[in-house]
Design a protein around this motif. Structure first.
Motif, PDB file in Angstrom:
ATOM      1  N   GLY A   1     -11.985 -34.273 -23.389  1.00  0.00           N
ATOM      2  CA  GLY A   1     -12.649 -32.937 -23.655  1.00  0.00           C
ATOM      3  C   GLY A   1     -13.371 -32.426 -22.322  1.00  0.00           C
ATOM      4  N   ALA A   2     -14.352 -31.509 -22.823  1.00  0.00           N
ATOM      5  CA  ALA A   2     -14.999 -30.575 -21.650  1.00  0.00           C
ATOM      6  C   ALA A   2     -16.264 -30.305 -22.064  1.00  0.00           C
ATOM      7  CB  ALA A   2     -14.404 -29.333 -21.272  1.00  0.00           C
ATOM      8  N   ALA A   3     -17.455 -30.547 -21.390  1.00  0.00           N
ATOM      9  CA  ALA A   3     -18.616 -30.272 -21.640  1.00  0.00           C
ATOM     10  C   ALA A   3     -19.174 -29.460 -20.270  1.00  0.00           C
ATOM     11  CB  ALA A   3     -19.617 -31.415 -21.925  1.00  0.00           C
ATOM     12  N   ARG A   4     -19.465 -28.279 -20.458  1.00  0.00           N
ATOM     13  CA  ARG A   4     -19.788 -27.355 -19.354  1.00  0.00           C
ATOM     14  C   ARG A   4     -21.162 -26.878 -19.237  1.00  0.00           C
ATOM     15  NH1 ARG A   4     -14.198 -26.207 -19.308  1.00  0.00           N
ATOM     16  NH2 ARG A   4     -14.425 -24.976 -21.321  1.00  0.00           N
ATOM     17  N   VAL A   5     -22.028 -27.133 -18.307  1.00  0.00           N
ATOM     18  CA  VAL A   5     -23.283 -26.469 -18.321  1.00  0.00           C
ATOM     19  C   VAL A   5     -23.175 -25.226 -17.287  1.00  0.00           C
ATOM     20  CG1 VAL A   5     -25.849 -27.050 -17.579  1.00  0.00           C
ATOM     21  CG2 VAL A   5     -24.183 -28.810 -18.791  1.00  0.00           C
ATOM     22  N   LEU A   6     -23.524 -24.120 -17.699  1.00  0.00           N
ATOM     23  CA  LEU A   6     -23.436 -23.181 -16.731  1.00  0.00           C
ATOM     24  C   LEU A   6     -22.088 -22.844 -16.268  1.00  0.00           C
ATOM     25  CD1 LEU A   6     -26.735 -23.111 -15.173  1.00  0.00           C
ATOM     26  CD2 LEU A   6     -26.366 -21.861 -16.953  1.00  0.00           C
ATOM     27  N   GLY A   7     -21.174 -23.120 -16.859  1.00  0.00           N
ATOM     28  CA  GLY A   7     -19.671 -23.256 -16.586  1.00  0.00           C
ATOM     29  C   GLY A   7     -19.274 -24.518 -15.636  1.00  0.00           C
ATOM     30  N   GLU A   8     -20.113 -25.511 -15.437  1.00  0.00           N
ATOM     31  CA  GLU A   8     -19.713 -26.544 -14.546  1.00  0.00           C
ATOM     32  C   GLU A   8     -19.585 -27.720 -15.306  1.00  0.00           C
ATOM     33  OE1 GLU A   8     -21.548 -29.518 -11.042  1.00  0.00           O
ATOM     34  OE2 GLU A   8     -22.946 -28.172 -12.067  1.00  0.00           O
ATOM     35  N   GLN A   9     -18.335 -28.328 -15.221  1.00  0.00           N
ATOM     36  CA  GLN A   9     -17.837 -29.385 -16.329  1.00  0.00           C
ATOM     37  C   GLN A   9     -18.742 -30.585 -15.897  1.00  0.00           C
ATOM     38  OE1 GLN A   9     -16.594 -30.969 -18.566  1.00  0.00           O
ATOM     39  NE2 GLN A   9     -14.453 -31.526 -18.111  1.00  0.00           N
ATOM     40  N   VAL A  10     -19.574 -31.451 -16.597  1.00  0.00           N
ATOM     41  CA  VAL A  10     -20.099 -32.348 -16.240  1.00  0.00           C
ATOM     42  C   VAL A  10     -19.733 -33.744 -16.933  1.00  0.00           C
ATOM     43  CG1 VAL A  10     -22.415 -31.069 -16.221  1.00  0.00           C
ATOM     44  CG2 VAL A  10     -21.766 -31.931 -18.448  1.00  0.00           C
ATOM     45  N   LEU A  11     -18.639 -33.584 -17.794  1.00  0.00           N
ATOM     46  CA  LEU A  11     -18.191 -34.939 -18.175  1.00  0.00           C
ATOM     47  C   LEU A  11     -17.464 -35.655 -16.992  1.00  0.00           C
ATOM     48  CD1 LEU A  11     -16.532 -34.368 -21.468  1.00  0.00           C
ATOM     49  CD2 LEU A  11     -18.588 -35.392 -21.253  1.00  0.00           C
ATOM     50  N   HIS A  12     -17.473 -36.637 -17.069  1.00  0.00           N
ATOM     51  CA  HIS A  12     -16.919 -37.662 -15.883  1.00  0.00           C
ATOM     52  C   HIS A  12     -17.651 -37.224 -14.477  1.00  0.00           C
ATOM     53  CE1 HIS A  12     -14.094 -38.569 -19.273  1.00  0.00           C
ATOM     54  NE2 HIS A  12     -13.645 -37.354 -19.209  1.00  0.00           N
ATOM     55  N   LEU A  13     -18.543 -36.657 -14.389  1.00  0.00           N
ATOM     56  CA  LEU A  13     -19.175 -36.369 -12.911  1.00  0.00           C
ATOM     57  C   LEU A  13     -19.694 -37.692 -12.669  1.00  0.00           C
ATOM     58  CD1 LEU A  13     -21.571 -33.336 -12.631  1.00  0.00           C
ATOM     59  CD2 LEU A  13     -19.514 -33.609 -11.661  1.00  0.00           C
ATOM     60  N   PRO A  14     -19.517 -37.998 -11.219  1.00  0.00           N
ATOM     61  CA  PRO A  14     -20.256 -39.443 -10.777  1.00  0.00           C
ATOM     62  C   PRO A  14     -21.885 -39.236 -11.032  1.00  0.00           C
ATOM     63  CG  PRO A  14     -19.522 -38.076  -9.155  1.00  0.00           C
ATOM     64  CD  PRO A  14     -18.962 -37.356 -10.144  1.00  0.00           C
ATOM     65  N   ASP A  15     -22.402 -40.565 -11.303  1.00  0.00           N
ATOM     66  CA  ASP A  15     -23.727 -40.482 -11.614  1.00  0.00           C
ATOM     67  C   ASP A  15     -24.707 -39.727 -10.879  1.00  0.00           C
ATOM     68  OD1 ASP A  15     -24.935 -42.007 -14.034  1.00  0.00           O
ATOM     69  OD2 ASP A  15     -26.198 -42.756 -12.438  1.00  0.00           O
ATOM     70  N   GLU A  16     -24.399 -39.681  -9.714  1.00  0.00           N
ATOM     71  CA  GLU A  16     -25.503 -39.220  -8.636  1.00  0.00           C
ATOM     72  C   GLU A  16     -25.445 -37.528  -8.961  1.00  0.00           C
ATOM     73  OE1 GLU A  16     -25.195 -39.879  -4.189  1.00  0.00           O
ATOM     74  OE2 GLU A  16     -24.834 -42.191  -4.901  1.00  0.00           O
TER      75      GLU A  16
END
Lengths: 297, 712
Positions: free
Chosen positions: B89-104
């Motif tokens: 699925g998708a989770a966007r914070v201020l339009g930016e997808q944050v799921l699956h982002l690298p930890d850093e």
């Protein structure tokens, strides 16, 4: 009529033992362990009736012969048949190990449970006694009195002496478990129902401590075998011409490379017994714990 | 330098506080989120297609019972799920997808844009650093400011969340602060970088009600300061009602209803929401009828059945419901609901739909008149627990004054509630009455006979008349015994098992509490919390007692399960004429079930009287604050209510204040009393004196206060 259950553990309802047995039966390693133990016991106790040679020295036995058709496990330099010795040794060792385990587990569990349940001065007195026993090294005591007391040369004398020292670790384990169990609400519920102290200890606390108790008991079997061997070496345990597995290993330790048939049969037998007991212990622990869903399915 | 100033500026110039309308892009947008975990039994689908949006400055409440997936969804956004969890699925914070982002990269978002507030304030703070340093660390993680500037900001943030004397408090370690203070520190850390969204996961569940009110205030303050959107996750409908703009109800891993909080609470469009609202007793409702329970239990998420997950428990379920899972569809202005038949709910209330059983007419359950001799009577109970020094000698270095002179009367066929916050001594009192603990002073009489000094054998006979039901349905049943053995144990102890009919009696008891006879052969771990609590009640009933002591019997249960257990307790009381001592911190349940109430504070009863009087016009300032701190599951009333907030936390019971024990937190003492009047509170302990018929209060300046006066 009224059934008076005053103290002590009432007999569990009939269904319970059967369910535990059924769950144990579904535990494969434990069942394999049980079969192997049965074979070992049969070998040790029924074997001597069928085999030509017993554990004693005989003039007809060649000295230091390697394994062959006449003597499948070879012979000692004095002229014993190693197979005959192995059967007799395993017999003595099993008797000692089981007696020690049963005695030490029962005494240690009750001792620890009572100390943990009552706390306060009862706990202080009981556990200081444990501390005293723990700091007295068994083998030093044995070495000091070994030369004078000859009664210790029977297998049950040896078992009693080992058990007298071996129950302390179990009591500490059980006390620790009981200290946390006694704070649980089901213990308070039993008290609110009017349960006696004995009922709480035997019916609620000890069954719930079964897991750690069984683990400690299975470890104890291996310890008992090794301590028995060490005592024999110090001249207090089972003495020649009688044998035990520990004594055999002790005698053969310098011969491990030159005459391996003297060392490996008793050594492997000790490992085998310990392993088999561990499997059975695992199965028992799981069978006694109703929460082990894996065993149930 | 400018960056530092800007950072400090952001705090001292709060964003205007009013709730802004929805506009522009959402700050947090979750779309079709799926989360599953591998377990030994198979894959658990904890979240199944959840979508929601939160706009700037908006507060969204997410309500659900345990296991509904409400926390998992937000942990997924924060990237805090355990390894092995599968997220789609998708989770966007201020339009930016944050799921699956690298930890850093996620760390940059976490704290800076989204901040999380967890349930347990003790474990979310590091015990070896001062709170000031921990707040400063959060500031410096995202901004290049000096240590000194960061600490200044920490002071400012602590002031913003309502911590008194923040300059001193920054140097405190977490263990020096109370639970409520710690949770406010956690909120301050969350505010540190002016996040765009704050996610609060059950932020007040571990706290007492008066402290809960303070922490919710702090959350409001944090929103005003930062202008951030708030996602408030909770199981408590009351908490949501007063503090959010929109609410999403979750069930079995899905959102089943969403909309503006007023509309959802007043006209739910999903039977589950309706059931939740109807199964919760309300503090503002007369005690007239039974609760409307939802039957059954939430489904397991291992292999959810094809239809609507609520269908097995839903009274209006039809064939279509078990065949086809209803999608979340629009059902009016800004509202969605996942029900095939939500239009039918326009008119129905929870009572008609869930069949609220009518309470039997009060004539069958007459509380004994005041003159009648009490069944159970305690006078001047005292219990102190020694505090010992660490080490070998363990000297007695003080006492915890758990119970200090408590007197109570419990009459036949009556429910007396003992209420108070944690540590007030209510559970200790219950155990003293049962002689599970021995009082240091005072007497307990059962039917006129003193039981405090009873020898063991006589005491055992008494156990047949008094039994207890415990709070924790998991710890109170021996895991090694079958249910039948557990229920039979009291009978066996008293040698009554055969006499009473053995196994047949156990089956009768199982039926009495709403379980089947076939349940007897199973072990406690195979049952849900509600069922286990029923087993505990069956055990308590086995000896046919006349008094039951109920120690928080429903506090550990989910809302939809609670109602069934409360109804059962009421039925049993009517059937067997039991007297209940109901120990609880949950005033809504108490209001529903109790005839009389005794309020405890720091080991003393401060007010007691008939339940209706106590809840409508309490006279002691503590009762007043307690009642006004309970959130109501009614957004309109909740916003309009007058609140009496107390400051601080309950003082340590090992050194209670002199005079009146409540004076350190008393709003009346602080705001309206003159210094001369105050000195009386400090020097003289107020006795528990009659105020009106059957109504006692322990305040020098007691005064009735109507708490339900509503504006037009």
């Amino acid at each position: 009529m009224s059934e008076t259950v005053r103290d002590g553990a009432p007999p569990p309802p009939r269904g319970r033992l059967r369910t535990v047995a059924a769950r144990f039966a579904r535990h494969r390693p434990a069942m394999a362990g049980l079969a192997a133990l049965a074979a070992l016991v049969l070998f040790a106790f029924a074997g001597p009736l069928l085999w030509t040679w017993d554990h004693t020295v005989s003039g007809e036995i060649p000295s230091s012969a390697p394994p062959g058709p006449e003597h499948p496990l070879g012979t000692t330099s004095a002229g014993n048949d190693v197979l005959g010795q192995l059967m007799r040794g395993m017999q003595q060792t099993l008797k000692v190990a089981f007696t020690v385990t049963v005695l030490a587990t029962v005494v240690g569990s009750v001792w620890g449970a009572v100390a943990g349940y009552f706390r306060g001065w009862v706990d202080a007195v009981l556990m200081r006694a444990v501390d005293v026993l723990l700091i007295v090294p068994l083998l030093v005591v044995v070495a000091a009195v070994g030369g004078n007391v000859r009664g210790g040369t029977t297998w049950y004398g040896v078992a009693l002496v080992i058990a007298a020292f071996a129950w302390t670790p179990i009591s500490r384990v059980v006390r620790g478990v009981v200290l946390s169990l006694r704070e649980q609400e089901f213990v308070e519920a039993a008290r609110a129902a009017g349960a006696s102290h004995a009922r709480i200890v035997f019916r609620h606390l000890l069954p719930n401590a079964a897991g750690p108790i069984i683990v400690a008991a299975t470890l104890l079997i291996a310890v008992a075998i090794l301590v028995e061997a060490a005592m024999s070496f110090l001249g207090f345990g089972i003495q020649a011409p009688d044998v035990s597995l520990g004594l055999m290993v002790q005698h053969a330790k310098t011969a491990a490379f030159t005459r391996p048939w003297l060392f490996y049969p008793p050594g492997l037998a000790i490992v085998l017994i310990a392993l088999v007991i561990n499997f059975i212990g695992d199965g028992l622990r799981d069978a006694l714990d109703p929460r082990q869903a894996m065993v149930r399915s | 330098m400018t960056a530092e100033e800007a950072a400090v500026e952001a705090v001292s110039d709060p964003v205007a506080g009013s709730r802004p309308a929805r506009e522009g892009a959402p700050v947090l947008e979750i779309e079709d989120l799926h989360v599953s975990f591998p377990t030994e039994d198979g894959r658990v689908r904890a979240v199944r297609g959840v979508s929601y949006r939160v706009h700037r400055g908006e507060a969204l409440g997410i309500v659900g019972e345990s296991g509904s997936g409400k926390s998992v969804a937000s942990l997924a956004v924060m990237g805090l799920l355990p390894r092995g969890a599968e997220v789609r699925g998708a989770a966007r914070v201020l339009g930016e997808q944050v799921l699956h982002l690298p930890d850093e990269e996620l760390s940059r978002v976490r704290g800076e844009r989204i901040a999380m507030i967890f349930q347990d304030p003790l474990t979310s703070l590091n015990p070896v650093y001062t709170v000031g340093r921990q707040i400063a660390e959060a500031v410096r993680a995202h901004r290049a400011v000096s240590e000194r500037k960061a600490l200044e900001r920490a002071v400012e943030l602590l002031g913003a969340v309502g911590i008194p004397r923040p300059e001193e408090r920054v140097r405190s370690y977490p263990h020096e602060l109370s639970g409520g203070m710690r949770q406010r520190v956690v909120i301050a850390i969350a505010m540190a970088n002016d996040p765009d969204v704050m996610i609060a996961d059950e932020p007040t569940t571990a706290l007492d009600v008066t402290v809960q009110a303070q922490v919710l205030e702090a959350l409001e303050a944090a929103r005003r300061h930062t202008g951030a959107a708030l996602v408030l996750i909770t199981h408590d409908l009351g908490v949501v009602a007063g503090h959010v703009d929109r609410v999403a109800v979750m069930y079995a891993g899905r959102v089943v209803e969403e909309g503006p909080v007023d509309a959802v609470f007043s006209r739910p469009r999903m039977p589950y929401t309706l059931g939740l609202l109807g199964s919760r007793p309300r503090l503002d409702e007369e005690r007239v009828r039974r609760l409307a329970p939802i039957s059954g239990a939430p489904p397991t998420l291992l292999a959810p059945p094809p239809g609507c997950p609520f269908a097995p428990r839903c009274p209006m379920a039809e064939d279509r419901c078990t065949a086809e899972e209803p999608p979340l569809r629009s059902v009016g202005a800004g509202r969605t609901a996942a029900c095939h038949f939500s239009e039918r709910l326009e008119e129905d209330g929870a009572d008609t739909l869930f069949g609220r059983p009518d309470r039997a007419p009060p004539s069958t359950a007459p509380p004994a008149p005041d003159g009648a001799a009490p069944l159970l009577s305690a006078k001047g109970l005292v219990k102190h627990f020694p505090v010992r020094s660490k080490g070998v000698v363990r000297r007695r270095i003080g006492d915890v004054h758990a119970v200090c002179g408590v007197s109570l009367d419990l009459r036949e066929h009556e429910t007396l509630a003992l209420v108070g916050e944690s540590g007030c001594g209510k559970s200790t009192t219950a155990r003293l009455l049962l002689r599970l603990l021995t009082p240091d002073a005072g007497t307990v009489e059962f039917e006129g006979a003193d039981i405090a000094g009873l020898p063991r054998a006589r005491l055992r006979r008494l156990r047949q008349d008094m039994q207890i039901v415990f709070q924790d349905p998991f710890a109170s049943l021996d895991p090694r015994m079958t249910v039948a053995e557990i229920i039979a144990e009291p009978l066996r102890i008293h040698g009554l098992y055969r006499e009473r009919g053995g196994a047949a009696d156990v089956q009768r008891l199982l039926r009495t509490v709403g379980l089947g006879p076939e349940h007897g052969a199973r072990y406690p771990h195979e049952f849900s919390g509600g069922q286990r609590q029923r087993i505990g009640i069956a055990r308590a009933l086995a000896l046919r007692p006349r008094t039951l002591i109920l120690d928080e019997p429903v506090s550990a249960l989910d809302v939809s399960i609670q109602a069934g257990v409360v109804n059962l307790l009421e039925d049993l009381q009517e059937e067997f004429g039991l007297a209940y001592l109901f120990v609880s911190h949950d005033l809504s349940v108490v209001r529903h079930i109790a005839d009389r109430v005794a309020v405890m504070y720091l080991g003393k009863v401060v007010e007691s009287g008939p339940a209706d009087r106590l809840f409508t016009s309490p006279t002691h300032p503590y009762t007043q604050t307690l009642v006004s701190a309970i959130p109501l599951p009614d957004p309109r009333k909740e916003r309009r209510r007058q609140r009496i907030l107390v400051t601080g936390d309950v003082p340590s019971p090992s050194s209670p204040p002199s005079g009146c024990r409540f004076r350190t937190r008393c709003p009346k003492f602080a705001d309206t009393l003159s210094p001369a009047e105050q000195s009386r509170c400090i020097e003289e302990e107020p006795p528990l004196d009659p105020w009106a018929a059957g109504h006692l209060t322990a305040c020098h300046y007691a005064e009735e206060r109507a708490l339900w006066s509503e504006g037009p």
